[in-house]
Design an enzyme around this catalytic site. Structure first.
Site, PDB file in Angstrom:
ATOM      1  CB  SER A  56      42.521  39.364  32.099  1.00 37.02           C
ATOM      2  OG  SER A  56      41.885  39.304  30.842  1.00 37.02           O
ATOM      3  N   GLY A 275      50.872  36.874  40.027  1.00 33.34           N
ATOM      4  CA  GLY A 275      49.954  37.978  39.826  1.00 33.34           C
ATOM      5  C   GLY A 275      49.233  37.843  38.505  1.00 33.34           C
ATOM      6  CG  HIS A 276      46.174  37.594  35.603  1.00 30.99           C
ATOM      7  ND1 HIS A 276      45.756  38.305  34.492  1.00 30.99           N
ATOM      8  CD2 HIS A 276      46.084  36.293  35.269  1.00 30.99           C
ATOM      9  CE1 HIS A 276      45.427  37.447  33.529  1.00 30.99           C
ATOM     10  NE2 HIS A 276      45.629  36.219  33.969  1.00 30.99           N
ATOM     11  CG  ASP A 277      49.610  42.661  34.045  1.00 34.77           C
ATOM     12  OD1 ASP A 277      49.759  42.797  35.275  1.00 34.77           O
ATOM     13  OD2 ASP A 277      50.553  42.676  33.239  1.00 34.77           O
ATOM     14  N   GLY A 278      45.232  43.082  33.763  1.00 35.79           N
ATOM     15  CA  GLY A 278      43.925  43.125  33.127  1.00 35.79           C
ATOM     16  C   GLY A 278      43.774  44.367  32.278  1.00 35.79           C
TER      17      GLY A 278
END
Length: 425
Positions: A56, A275-278
């Site tokens: 993601s 930010g972001h995680d996936g």
């Protein structure tokens, strides 16, 4: 300065992660550190240029292209999606901004495989007429993969090419990114990681999500390329508005307090990060950007145990370069529980059963529908433990003893977990 190779090695072994790459950009200096193997079945060594699925984190790339289109006056973030996609079976109240901020109300975990053809995204969007709204558009937040596929379709229609082709033309080629791909036939030309199941470390049997999910989570990239993309957002003012708070997020994991346009906004020690995680099929990725410290950190892993590695490693890296640490996760508290939330909760692709077993509550998660094609396990059980505030509505769960605790919250009508609203049925 710490030996990041040694620390990555030690912490990855403790977290039972077979392979990972740590990328750090700090004030003009880049460090990329590999660890372990890409695939335990083959023993292929992880190198700095190895490719991992970033899941993601892809959404921030898709959102960047939408912002580019808005800057070109080809769309308005507050216009109705059906104005751009008249044929799409989308509620006419849903706007582009709703999709970007996961506030559309669309039941978002639709993983229908609509084939490998260039029309797969168009065909996916056409199926959304059969998907229920979880809430009225703009009234709540629920993480929505389907919404980002719709954004991908908007890009396709306005650019007159596939989402993959627009990604190349709008981002990969201008940034000089040569180790970022979307399709398996492209990934196989590089050293590509294979996912490993958190519970027993077994290599997964399905490598990638369906192509139809591309705009929501199909990018596979090297740590160096992820750093370059993030650096653009750190230094290019054209994208600064993407990290302005749009939707508050209460009780988020890892200091997640607000959502911008795709970017998650974090509070680490009183300082804002974004930010972001996936997460895909047992591959997990993490990206954090600290503008004040001029610091970008990414961690790419080939294991469902990635969170158990990221939290202690990120704390060490950020303490070294910025004097802040990853916020402590919530902890269970020893108070009695009752049965007010026992029952079944269900949305597309998942069924959650809360049951009483002796003196404890258990959450049983079942993969359903199209998600069964790539689920690590058809059903997973978690102990539900109370957390603060100890009001009988707030709990924590974790996948294994080395994983961080993850919060979830009940109301009389739904369960909120993993950022998703799941109605009680």
């Amino acid at each position: 300065m710490p030996d990041w190779s040694a620390r990555l090695n030690e912490l990855a072994e403790a977290a039972e992660v077979p392979g990972a790459v740590l990328g750090i950009w700090h004030d003009g200096e880049t460090t990329v550190t590999p660890y372990g193997v890409l695939n335990t079945a083959t023993g292929v060594e992880t190198t700095a240029d190895s490719l991992f699925q970033i899941g993601s984190v892809t959404k921030t790339w898709t959102a960047t292209m939408i912002v580019q289109l808005a800057a070109e006056d080809r769309l308005d973030l507050d216009e109705a999606v059906v104005k751009l996609l008249p044929e799409a079976p989308i509620d006419p109240r849903i706007t582009v901004r709703h999709l970007l901020t996961h506030t559309s109300g669309i039941d978002g975990d639709v993983f229908t495989d609509t084939g490998r053809g260039d029309d797969c995204v168009e065909r996916y969007v056409a199926l959304l007429g059969d998907v229920d709204l979880l809430f009225e558009p703009g009234t709540a937040y629920s993480y929505c993969n389907a919404g980002y596929v719709v954004l991908g379709r908007i890009i396709e229609v306005l650019d007159g090419r596939t989402w993959d082709e627009s990604l190349k033309a709008r981002l990969l080629e201008p940034l000089g990114l040569t180790q970022t791909v979307t399709l398996p036939e492209e990934a196989i030309l590089h050293r590509a990681a294979r996912g490993h199941v958190a519970s027993d470390g077994a290599p997964v049997k399905t490598w990638q999500l369906p192509r139809s999910i591309g705009a929501a989570g199909l990018i596979t990239a090297s740590a160096g390329d992820v750093l370059q993309f993030a650096l653009m957002h750190l230094t290019d003012d054209r994208y600064a508005a993407m990290r302005e708070p749009q939707v508050p997020f209460a009780g988020g994991v890892g200091g997640f307090t607000n959502l911008g346009l795709a970017w998650r906004i974090y509070d680490w020690g009183g300082r804002p990060l974004f930010g972001h995680d996936g997460s895909t099929i047992s591959q997990t990725a993490f990206l954090r950007i600290d503008p004040a410290a001029r610091l970008v950190v990414c961690l790419l892993t080939n294991s469902g145990n990635g969170p158990a590695l990221f939290e202690p490693l990120a704390s060490e890296v950020f303490t070294e370069y910025a004097g802040i640490a990853h916020p402590a996760p919530p902890q269970p508290v020893d108070v009695p529980t009752d049965d007010r939330h026992v029952g079944r909760y269900e949305r597309t692709s998942v069924r959650l059963d809360v049951v009483r077993r002796d003196d404890r509550l258990v959450l049983v998660e079942h993969a359903t529908g199209d998600r069964l094609a790539f689920a690590e396990e058809a059903a997973t059980e978690y102990d539900l433990l109370p957390t603060e505030p100890a009001d009988g509505d707030h709990f924590v769960v974790r996948a294994s003893p080395n994983h961080p605790w993850v919060p979830l919250t009940f109301t009389p009508t739904h369960l909120f977990s993993s950022g998703r609203v799941t109605p009680k049925v």
